[in-house]
Design a protein around this motif. Structure first.
Motif, short mmCIF file in Angstrom:
data_model
loop_
_atom_site.label_atom_id
_atom_site.label_comp_id
_atom_site.label_asym_id
_atom_site.label_seq_id
_atom_site.Cartn_x
_atom_site.Cartn_y
_atom_site.Cartn_z
N LEU A 40 29.96 48.44 78.59
CA LEU A 40 28.54 48.74 78.77
C LEU A 40 28.33 50.22 78.45
CD1 LEU A 40 25.73 47.94 79.47
CD2 LEU A 40 26.26 48.18 81.90
N TYR A 41 28.22 50.48 77.16
CA TYR A 41 27.99 51.83 76.63
C TYR A 41 26.53 52.00 76.25
CZ TYR A 41 33.04 52.69 75.89
OH TYR A 41 34.39 52.88 76.04
N ASP A 42 26.05 53.24 76.39
CA ASP A 42 24.78 53.57 75.77
C ASP A 42 25.03 53.84 74.28
OD1 ASP A 42 25.77 56.21 75.53
OD2 ASP A 42 24.81 56.84 77.39
N ALA A 43 24.01 54.21 73.55
CA ALA A 43 24.17 54.44 72.11
C ALA A 43 24.15 55.92 71.77
CB ALA A 43 23.06 53.71 71.34
N VAL A 44 24.49 56.75 72.76
CA VAL A 44 24.46 58.20 72.59
C VAL A 44 25.88 58.75 72.58
CG1 VAL A 44 23.62 60.38 73.56
CG2 VAL A 44 22.24 58.29 73.80
N ASP A 45 26.17 59.63 71.65
CA ASP A 45 27.51 60.19 71.52
C ASP A 45 27.82 61.12 72.70
OD1 ASP A 45 29.99 60.96 70.59
OD2 ASP A 45 29.18 62.45 69.18
N ASP A 46 28.97 60.88 73.33
CA ASP A 46 29.47 61.77 74.38
C ASP A 46 30.78 62.35 73.87
OD1 ASP A 46 30.56 63.04 76.55
OD2 ASP A 46 30.25 61.39 77.96
N PRO A 47 30.80 63.62 73.48
CA PRO A 47 32.00 64.22 72.89
C PRO A 47 33.21 64.24 73.83
CG PRO A 47 30.05 65.59 72.50
CD PRO A 47 29.66 64.56 73.50
N SER A 48 32.98 64.07 75.12
CA SER A 48 34.09 64.15 76.07
C SER A 48 34.88 62.87 76.19
CB SER A 48 33.56 64.55 77.46
OG SER A 48 32.73 63.52 78.01
N VAL A 49 34.38 61.76 75.61
CA VAL A 49 35.10 60.48 75.69
C VAL A 49 35.14 59.82 74.32
CG1 VAL A 49 34.44 60.11 78.10
CG2 VAL A 49 33.00 59.18 76.28
N ASN A 50 35.98 58.82 74.21
CA ASN A 50 36.14 58.11 72.94
C ASN A 50 35.15 56.94 72.88
OD1 ASN A 50 37.03 57.07 70.54
ND2 ASN A 50 38.91 56.20 71.38
N THR A 69 19.52 45.12 74.79
CA THR A 69 19.81 43.69 74.93
C THR A 69 20.96 43.47 75.90
OG1 THR A 69 19.04 43.23 72.68
CG2 THR A 69 20.46 41.58 73.70
N LYS A 70 21.98 44.31 75.79
CA LYS A 70 23.13 44.20 76.70
C LYS A 70 22.68 44.42 78.14
CE LYS A 70 27.74 44.51 77.62
NZ LYS A 70 28.81 43.59 77.25
N LEU A 71 21.83 45.41 78.38
CA LEU A 71 21.32 45.66 79.73
C LEU A 71 20.56 44.44 80.26
CD1 LEU A 71 19.92 49.30 79.36
CD2 LEU A 71 21.90 48.62 80.72
N GLN A 72 19.73 43.84 79.42
CA GLN A 72 18.98 42.66 79.83
C GLN A 72 19.93 41.51 80.17
OE1 GLN A 72 16.40 41.98 76.46
NE2 GLN A 72 15.19 43.83 76.84
N ASN A 73 20.99 41.36 79.38
CA ASN A 73 21.95 40.28 79.62
C ASN A 73 22.68 40.48 80.95
OD1 ASN A 73 21.25 39.17 77.19
ND2 ASN A 73 23.15 39.70 76.13
N VAL A 346 24.97 40.54 70.29
CA VAL A 346 25.25 41.04 71.64
C VAL A 346 25.45 39.86 72.58
CG1 VAL A 346 24.40 42.45 73.55
CG2 VAL A 346 23.86 43.08 71.19
N GLY A 347 26.58 39.85 73.27
CA GLY A 347 26.85 38.80 74.23
C GLY A 347 26.74 39.31 75.65
N TYR A 348 27.62 38.82 76.49
CA TYR A 348 27.61 39.21 77.90
C TYR A 348 28.89 40.00 78.21
CZ TYR A 348 23.62 36.12 78.39
OH TYR A 348 22.39 35.53 78.25
N SER A 349 30.01 39.30 78.32
CA SER A 349 31.27 39.96 78.64
C SER A 349 32.41 39.01 78.31
CB SER A 349 31.31 40.33 80.12
OG SER A 349 32.58 40.82 80.49
N ASP A 350 33.62 39.54 78.22
CA ASP A 350 34.79 38.69 78.06
C ASP A 350 35.34 38.24 79.41
OD1 ASP A 350 35.61 41.24 78.73
OD2 ASP A 350 37.37 41.23 77.43
N HIS A 351 34.63 38.56 80.48
CA HIS A 351 35.00 38.12 81.83
C HIS A 351 33.83 37.37 82.45
CE1 HIS A 351 38.55 40.92 82.60
NE2 HIS A 351 38.07 41.34 81.44
#
Length: 362
Positions: A40-50, A69-73, A346-351
């Motif tokens: 569950l990532y946003d679409a904004v670049d965070d230089p501190s993480v991959n 869409t992911k948030l709605q799901n 966009v789906g839901y999750s692998d769990h």
């Protein structure tokens, strides 16, 4: 005379049914859930993480539209977990694979769950993928008294050219060999005035192989055992719910030999832990699938006071796996698997999410 007898019998049956109904016990019920939301990532670049894969120009072509869409799901799933026995949304939701607090703030604003008034508890973890655990709680029912992250500090073996690539997958600092994984979240507070403790986990993955990575999960189990023991030392009747994606099944040594969990209620001793997921796993039921084999890596585990029949407050009723048809892949080679992101969709999750019900006699 015959009519009088029939009338008398009918009256007796009515009185019996009336008193039986009047004597039925009434219970208050809450749902507690856990969900690994899978990236569950946003679409904004965070230089501190991959997070490079989850950007518009990344491997997942992760746009703002896909993020919404992911948030709605995810919100739809949360709104429906446990509705089979409890029409109310979960009072507590543990979450894994969330990028930051911002995605949780966006999540609780979704139309399907906003009415529940969820509060947020979250800390940044050192995991280099940028994924953390967090907890949502209905503010009208749960009042947090304390919360903290408990760092899981583990190290790998010697650095070799062969394991450098594997180490990258485990977020390993090549110089120190520390594995930067998710912290454990401990939240204590009052659920309708009753003290409860929640431990949210996302244990190290099986990247590099189950055997090679096993010591990392066993280290996580040791840390959880210390947390549980410390809570029991303060209060032998502590009501604790441990939840998470443990990347281990219920019969692994991390549970049976370290946490000392038991799947049989009649065998639970004082200061022990009961795992209601054991019976499900024995029946071949799972929350995650790999190579057509199902496992219950997502589990809900409770302390012994929560299964006492004579306990006056909230106690465990039953646990389950939330597996609605819309969460299941319906076609293709992965038919029957959890419906995750695939082929640009966009789906839901692998769990699948897991949950339990707490009940209290009114």
């Amino acid at each position: 005379m015959l009519f009088s007898k029939k009338l008398c019998i009918s009256f007796c049956l009515f009185i019996t049914a009336y008193f039986a109904f009047a004597q039925q016990k009434k219970y208050k019920i809450h749902t507690v859930a856990f969900y690994n939301t899978e990236n569950l990532y946003d679409a904004v670049d965070d230089p501190s993480v991959n997070d490079a894969d989850f950007l518009p120009d990344g491997a997942e072509s992760w746009t703002e539209e896909k993020y919404k869409t992911k948030l709605q799901n995810i919100a739809k799933v949360i709104s429906e977990i446990g509705v089979g026995e409890n029409p109310d949304m979960p009072v507590i939701v543990g979450l894994a694979e969330i990028e930051n607090r911002g995605v949780l703030e966006d999540l609780v604003k979704q139309q399907t769950i906003v009415e529940s008034g969820y509060g947020i508890i979250h800390f940044e973890s050192p995991d280099r993928r940028g994924i953390d655990v967090g907890l949502l709680y209905q503010k009208k029912h749960f009042k947090p008294a304390s919360y903290k992250k408990v760092p899981l500090v583990i190290t790998s073996g010697k650095v070799t050219e062969e394991n450098k690539e594997e180490d990258k997958n485990q977020s390993v600092d090549i110089s120190s060999k520390r594995i930067f994984t998710r912290d454990i979240l401990l939240v204590s507070g009052l659920l309708d005035g009753e003290e409860m403790h929640f431990i949210v986990n996302h244990w190290p993955s099986r990247s590099g192989g189950e055997k090679k990575s096993r010591p990392y999960r066993e280290a996580a189990a040791v840390l959880n055992k210390k947390i549980v023991d410390s809570l029991y030392n303060i209060n032998p009747d502590a009501r604790i719910i441990m939840m998470g994606d443990f990347n281990d099944g219920s019969k692994e040594d991390s549970f049976k030999k370290i946490l000392l969990t038991n799947g049989r209620k009649d065998n639970i001793k004082h200061l022990a832990l009961y795992n209601p997921m054991e019976d499900m796993e024995e029946k071949g039921i799972g929350s995650v699938a790999y190579k057509d084999a199902w496992s219950i890596f997502d589990q809900m585990i409770v302390s012994e006071p929560l299964i006492r029949k004579d306990f006056s407050g909230y106690r465990l009723w039953k646990a389950g796996i939330f597996k609605m048809p819309y969460l299941v892949q319906q076609t293709g080679s992965y038919k029957g698997y959890p419906l995750r992101n695939a082929n640009g969709e966009v789906g839901y999750s692998d769990h699948f999410p897991v949950y339990l019900y707490l009940i209290k006699e009114m």
